[in-house]
Design a protein around this motif. Structure first.
Motif, PDB file in Angstrom:
ATOM      1  N   VAL A 270       0.620  -0.802   0.069  1.00  0.00           N
ATOM      2  CA  VAL A 270      -0.037   0.042   0.690  1.00  0.00           C
ATOM      3  C   VAL A 270       0.602   1.548   0.054  1.00  0.00           C
ATOM      4  N   GLU A 271       2.135   1.102   0.161  1.00  0.00           N
ATOM      5  CA  GLU A 271       3.267   1.839   0.227  1.00  0.00           C
ATOM      6  C   GLU A 271       2.927   3.119  -0.729  1.00  0.00           C
ATOM      7  N   SER A 272       2.618   3.038  -1.725  1.00  0.00           N
ATOM      8  CA  SER A 272       2.994   3.566  -3.517  1.00  0.00           C
ATOM      9  C   SER A 272       1.573   4.177  -3.315  1.00  0.00           C
ATOM     10  N   SER A 273       0.524   3.720  -2.841  1.00  0.00           N
ATOM     11  CA  SER A 273      -0.360   3.984  -3.340  1.00  0.00           C
ATOM     12  C   SER A 273      -0.604   5.710  -2.044  1.00  0.00           C
ATOM     13  N   ASN A 274      -0.417   4.954  -0.884  1.00  0.00           N
ATOM     14  CA  ASN A 274      -0.322   5.789   0.406  1.00  0.00           C
ATOM     15  C   ASN A 274       0.575   7.603   0.094  1.00  0.00           C
ATOM     16  N   SER A 275       1.410   7.135  -0.601  1.00  0.00           N
ATOM     17  CA  SER A 275       2.505   8.584  -1.313  1.00  0.00           C
ATOM     18  C   SER A 275       2.021   9.091  -2.212  1.00  0.00           C
ATOM     19  N   ALA A 276       0.830   7.782  -3.558  1.00  0.00           N
ATOM     20  CA  ALA A 276       0.178   9.699  -4.092  1.00  0.00           C
ATOM     21  C   ALA A 276      -1.033   9.736  -3.176  1.00  0.00           C
ATOM     22  N   ALA A 277      -1.589   9.277  -2.809  1.00  0.00           N
ATOM     23  CA  ALA A 277      -2.481  10.122  -2.141  1.00  0.00           C
ATOM     24  C   ALA A 277      -3.056  11.476  -1.244  1.00  0.00           C
ATOM     25  N   ALA A 278      -1.411  10.572  -0.661  1.00  0.00           N
ATOM     26  CA  ALA A 278      -0.772  11.582   0.279  1.00  0.00           C
ATOM     27  C   ALA A 278      -0.442  13.587  -0.830  1.00  0.00           C
ATOM     28  N   ILE A 279       0.094  13.686  -1.621  1.00  0.00           N
ATOM     29  CA  ILE A 279      -0.366  14.988  -2.178  1.00  0.00           C
ATOM     30  C   ILE A 279      -0.804  16.284  -1.854  1.00  0.00           C
ATOM     31  N   THR A 280      -2.180  15.795  -2.176  1.00  0.00           N
ATOM     32  CA  THR A 280      -3.378  16.002  -1.944  1.00  0.00           C
ATOM     33  C   THR A 280      -4.392  15.602  -0.777  1.00  0.00           C
ATOM     34  N   SER A 281      -3.634  15.718   0.472  1.00  0.00           N
ATOM     35  CA  SER A 281      -4.395  15.410   2.232  1.00  0.00           C
ATOM     36  C   SER A 281      -4.590  16.754   2.557  1.00  0.00           C
ATOM     37  N   VAL A 282      -3.446  17.792   2.539  1.00  0.00           N
ATOM     38  CA  VAL A 282      -3.949  18.557   3.538  1.00  0.00           C
ATOM     39  C   VAL A 282      -3.203  20.130   3.321  1.00  0.00           C
ATOM     40  N   LEU A 283      -4.165  20.973   2.574  1.00  0.00           N
ATOM     41  CA  LEU A 283      -3.580  22.187   2.662  1.00  0.00           C
ATOM     42  C   LEU A 283      -2.501  22.600   3.899  1.00  0.00           C
ATOM     43  N   TYR A 284      -1.408  23.242   3.276  1.00  0.00           N
ATOM     44  CA  TYR A 284      -0.598  23.881   4.764  1.00  0.00           C
ATOM     45  C   TYR A 284      -0.672  24.843   4.911  1.00  0.00           C
ATOM     46  N   PRO A 285      -0.473  25.144   6.710  1.00  0.00           N
ATOM     47  CA  PRO A 285      -1.351  25.883   7.032  1.00  0.00           C
ATOM     48  C   PRO A 285      -0.460  27.167   6.891  1.00  0.00           C
ATOM     49  N   ASN A 286       0.211  26.889   6.468  1.00  0.00           N
ATOM     50  CA  ASN A 286       1.405  28.536   6.745  1.00  0.00           C
ATOM     51  C   ASN A 286       1.085  29.502   5.362  1.00  0.00           C
ATOM     52  N   ASP A 287       1.388  30.300   6.324  1.00  0.00           N
ATOM     53  CA  ASP A 287       0.935  32.027   5.233  1.00  0.00           C
ATOM     54  C   ASP A 287       1.872  32.739   5.488  1.00  0.00           C
ATOM     55  N   HIS A 288       2.159  33.603   4.720  1.00  0.00           N
ATOM     56  CA  HIS A 288       3.390  34.630   4.257  1.00  0.00           C
ATOM     57  C   HIS A 288       4.733  33.424   4.802  1.00  0.00           C
ATOM     58  N   THR A 289       5.088  32.333   4.657  1.00  0.00           N
ATOM     59  CA  THR A 289       6.597  31.764   4.620  1.00  0.00           C
ATOM     60  C   THR A 289       6.335  30.655   3.566  1.00  0.00           C
ATOM     61  N   THR A 290       8.020  30.415   3.541  1.00  0.00           N
ATOM     62  CA  THR A 290       7.913  29.456   2.181  1.00  0.00           C
ATOM     63  C   THR A 290       9.040  28.765   3.792  1.00  0.00           C
ATOM     64  N   PHE A 291       8.978  27.176   2.621  1.00  0.00           N
ATOM     65  CA  PHE A 291       9.816  25.992   3.808  1.00  0.00           C
ATOM     66  C   PHE A 291       9.931  24.730   2.018  1.00  0.00           C
ATOM     67  N   GLY A 292      11.439  24.287   2.701  1.00  0.00           N
ATOM     68  CA  GLY A 292      11.814  23.861   1.144  1.00  0.00           C
ATOM     69  C   GLY A 292      11.015  22.271   1.635  1.00  0.00           C
ATOM     70  N   LYS A 293       9.792  22.070   1.572  1.00  0.00           N
ATOM     71  CA  LYS A 293       9.099  20.977   2.199  1.00  0.00           C
ATOM     72  C   LYS A 293       9.108  20.580   0.486  1.00  0.00           C
ATOM     73  N   GLU A 294       9.374  18.615   0.533  1.00  0.00           N
ATOM     74  CA  GLU A 294       9.166  18.736  -0.657  1.00  0.00           C
ATOM     75  C   GLU A 294       7.426  17.902  -0.862  1.00  0.00           C
ATOM     76  N   LEU A 295       6.666  17.853  -0.112  1.00  0.00           N
ATOM     77  CA  LEU A 295       5.673  17.801  -0.407  1.00  0.00           C
ATOM     78  C   LEU A 295       4.861  18.830  -1.239  1.00  0.00           C
TER      79      LEU A 295
END
Ligand code: GL2
Length: 830
Positions: A270-295
């Motif tokens: 299930v690993e690859s299916s989880n990693s694909a689904a993770a892409i749109t799992s969450v809105l990043y709750p940051n505002d006015h910041t950047t961070f080098g997160k691969e996701l």
């Protein structure tokens, strides 16, 4: 067209089966009951408010689908030039009420719902907000969609369908912000979207890119995931035109790995299916910041790649040569988040369509437009080169191949380094703002001052390089449908009655509000105006009472600051001002207190989960409120509330109730602000700094109707320099503020040491200039008190403010984009 032959079956049977939008009460109730019976499989005796909302929503959805379908067919047949608004955030809020109002069916639905034994207001409260955004930038995107549809412009939005929107905010007993997930889709089907399981694209990550002769390359291997479309219907106001917001969801390309599963390795299966689904799992709750997160980078590429594939496919359907692409397509980048659209379109044109590099670059730079939304350095996106090379090897090659600057300034090494797409360092980084700025036709800021700052600071070199005409301004706007008609129905009705035109007229031509101006002199009109404000205060008080169990003094002035928590927005200045007021009240005699104008101060807003100082500010507000509200000496004159879990629907209750609202950013830091416009449209006066759109609001409504304070933008740099190199202690510079800080440090609001890091940002460095602006801030609030004493004059100010807000309709803004940038025209669906 009527000329074509009927495609299948018996034409008359088909035509009999077609339905149109239900506009009369009997067919509306029939449709609702049908949905109760079939879609929900329920009956009258086991139907609760949630079920009734769902059935009514499904009924409205049917109508929206009809209009949406006709609109899409019409666009497909007419092949107008279209614009695409790419935004990583769309803060839509609730849809039900908005859809009913735009369809002009609210009264009919109310009547039908009442007949079925339910209450409209209760059903409206059942809907969860679609909170796929952080703040102003995401809400702006939502306002622009509403205006595009209302102005009958062929505009689509493209975004991501996050499983979790912005977190839900809880406040602990200590005053600490706690975050909880927002599973907004968990309640079952979302009636406002159409899953388009047939519209899918494959998106690649990683792998290798091998250069081929002729400038092309072959990108292969790596991971492939599927993008699946969900279409959200966006109804225009009093028009059939219903535009589309297409949101992508990620899915694994191949379910799961059956070999691993059979070998007993369930986790790997299930690993690859989880990693694909993770892409749109969450809105990043940051505002006015950047961070080098691969996701986050994966999200950005996934979304731009799917959107471009979709746009290119649609273009190919009309069978025109690619040289005409810019005549049919305009792509607006909402900030730098979708900047990868530039190298991605290059990749499609060069590698897949085999168009020579130079021609491809011409197409790209005539198609793409870029809006900058902030000059704060911490918000300018940069991605580490090694990460880019790993995740998007072909795009990194393309970025390296984009060399335009060197030709114009050979040998000017400082300039070349400043302007380079790649920033030197360990690691090297790709500067997305530079890429966005080079690969497009027009760059704009979002208010006059901000656009000027873009031209003279962060993109100065590019202005010299490309010429001033590429850089312009479009001042933001807000949709008067949601932010007046929907949130303040009584005021909307009064305006309609007074202007003696159908509301659809003035709601789509907001300059008509000017006709209210003479009524400021009409005592009977003022009385109605004030009574509506009062009832809106009571509505808010009722909301606070039912959600928090607190009683609000509705005979007080309502003073509101609602926005993301950020040091530059200076909620800290506000709460320190409140404490200052409290200390002053404490020193007054009973007789003096009698003359004081009672005030209720509301705060609401979320802090990024990792933003320590912003969270401390919330804690200070909550604990100061606790002490102040409990003090019998002062509580009739001053109370403070922090309303948790700020959202679009909470804003809809807060904004119409305000007498004043605060927009008090350090000058030059707030690009525009849009809630300032919402408050003023609803007759609330503005307390603010000379910043962002505050300036243009003051120009429009008259400076005597706003309360300005604080240092101006050109002074900010010098003041910061002084704080750094010639610091003056707060005690000397601003004794009133020093006194407030001492009281907090002394434990007046509990938590003796807890606030020191927050207070130290002021005592040392004071980057946001609280010590410089505090006295004039207090002065402005004193002016407010004085002005409020003359109630009739105050109401006149309120009326004049609303009357002069026409410019700030998002219709005006979107038409500027349509005419000056995109060259698209309205196309009415018959
Ligand atoms: C913002 C600006 O901070 C804000 O002033 C502006 O009104 C909006 C919309 O243009 O954009 N920029 C940004 O990154 N966010 C904003 O709200 N999140």
């Amino acid at each position: 067209s009527g000329k074509e032959k009927w495609p299948r079956g018996d034409e008359s049977v088909w035509k009999e089966g077609l339905r149109s939008v239900n506009t009369d009460v009997p067919s509306i109730t029939k449709s609702i009951v049908n949905h109760v019976q079939t879609s929900l499989a329920r009956q009258a005796y086991n139907l609760d408010d949630l079920g009734a909302y769902q059935a009514a929503a499904l009924s409205v959805r049917d109508d929206l689908i009809l209009n949406w379908n006709d609109t899409q067919i019409h666009y497909t047949q007419k092949t107008p030039k279209r614009a695409y608004y790419l935004s990583l955030e769309f803060l839509m809020g609730r849809t039900f009420d908005n859809a009913l109002l735009n369809l002009g069916l609210k009264d009919q639905y109310r009547e039908g719902i009442t007949k079925l034994g339910f209450n409209m207001e209760d059903l409206l409260e059942q809907e969860r907000d679609a909170a796929l955004g952080n703040g102003g930038l995401g809400r702006l995107a939502a306002c622009y969609l509403d205006s595009s549809a209302s102005q009958e412009l062929p505009v689509w939005g493209y975004g991501l369908r996050y499983q979790y929107g912005i977190f839900q905010q809880l406040i602990s007993p200590e005053g600490q912000q706690l975050e909880q997930p927002d599973p907004w889709l968990a309640g079952g089907e979302n009636p406002w979207e159409l899953p388009r399981l047939d519209v899918t694209y494959e998106v690649r990550f990683y792998g290798t890119a091998d250069r081929l002769p002729g400038g092309r390359a072959l990108w292969q291997g790596g991971q492939e995931v599927l993008a699946v479309a969900y279409d959200v219907m966006v109804p225009g106001c009093y028009t059939k035109n219903t535009n589309n917001l297409r949101l992508w969801e990620s899915k694994p390309k191949r379910g799961f790995d059956l070999n691993s599963f059979n070998a007993g390795d369930y986790e790997h299966a299930v690993e690859s299916s989880n990693s694909a689904a993770a892409i749109t799992s969450v809105l990043y709750p940051n505002d006015h910041t950047t961070f080098g997160k691969e996701l986050r980078l994966k999200q950005q590429y996934f979304w731009t790649a799917a959107s471009l594939a979709d746009i290119v496919r649609r273009f190919k359907n009309i069978a025109k040569p690619f040289s005409e692409f810019p005549d049919y397509v305009a792509i607006q980048l909402n900030d730098t988040h979708p900047t990868l659209a530039i190298p991605e379109l290059m990749r499609i044109l060069v590698d897949e369509e085999e168009i020579p590099w130079g021609k491809a670059w011409d197409i790209v730079t005539n198609t793409v437009f870029y809006t900058n939304h902030t000059v704060l350095p911490e918000a300018l996106e940069k991605w580490p080169v090694p990460l880019m090379e790993h995740l998007l090897p072909r795009h990194m090659q393309i970025i390296y191949d984009i060399v335009t600057v060197e030709k114009k300034f050979p040998g000017d090494r400082d300039r070349l380094a400043r302007m380079s797409l790649i920033e030197e360092g360990f690691p090297k980084q790709v500067r997305m703002a530079h890429l966005a700025c080079i690969g497009n036709r027009k760059v704009n800021g979002v208010a006059e001052l901000h656009s000027e700052l873009v031209r003279t600071t962060i993109l100065k070199d590019f202005v010299e390089f490309e010429g001033l005409s590429k850089f312009s301004n479009v001042t933001n706007g807000i949709t008067p449908r949601r932010w007046l008609d929907q949130c303040n129905p009584e005021l909307s009705a009064l305006i309609t009655k007074t202007l003696k035109v159908d509301k659809s007229v003035w709601l789509k031509d907001l300059e008509r509000l000017k006709e209210l101006l003479p009524y400021a002199e009409d005592a009977a009109f003022r009385k109605e105006w004030a009574a509506i404000k009062q009832r809106n205060k009571e509505r808010l008080a009722h909301h606070v009472e039912t959600t928090l169990g607190l009683t609000v003094n509705t005979n007080a002035m309502f003073d509101v600051q609602i926005k993301r928590l950020h040091e530059y927005k200076r909620q800290t200045l506000n709460i320190l001002g409140v404490i200052h007021r409290y200390l002053k009240l404490k020193q007054m005699s009973a007789a003096e207190r009698k003359k004081v104008n009672p005030r209720v101060v509301f705060f609401a807003g979320k802090a990024a989960p990792g933003y320590y100082i912003a969270k401390l500010t919330i804690r200070l507000i909550v604990n100061a409120a606790r002490i102040i509200n409990a003090d019998p000496d002062t509580r009739d004159l001053l109370t403070v509330y922090f309303l948790p879990d700020y959202s679009v629907s909470l804003a809809e209750v807060l904004i119409p109730s305000s007498d004043i609202s605060q927009h008090i950013s350090t000058a030059g830091t707030e690009a525009s602000g849009t809630s300032n416009m919402k408050f003023c449209l609803n007759g609330g006066l503005l307390v603010g700094t000379v910043d962002g759109a505050n300036i243009e609001i003051a120009e429009a409504v008259g400076e005597n109707n706003v309360f300005f304070f604080g240092h101006l933008t050109p002074a900010v740099e010098d003041l910061r320099y002084q704080h750094m190199y010639r610091p003056v202690p707060v005690e000397e510079k601003c004794p009133a503020l020093a006194n407030v800080l001492d009281k907090i440090s002394g434990g007046m609001f509990g938590d003796r040491e807890v606030y020191e890091p927050l207070l130290n940002t002021i005592r040392q460095g004071d980057f946001y200039l609280l010590t410089d602006d505090f006295d004039s801030y207090i002065g402005a609030l004193d002016m407010v008190d004085k002005a409020y004493l003359d109630k009739e004059e105050w109401i006149k100010k309120s009326i004049r403010t609303t009357a002069n807000m026409g410019k700030f309709s998002s219709d005006r803004a979107i038409l500027e984009y349509a005419e000056s940038f995109w060259s698209i025209e309205p196309i009415k669906v018959p």
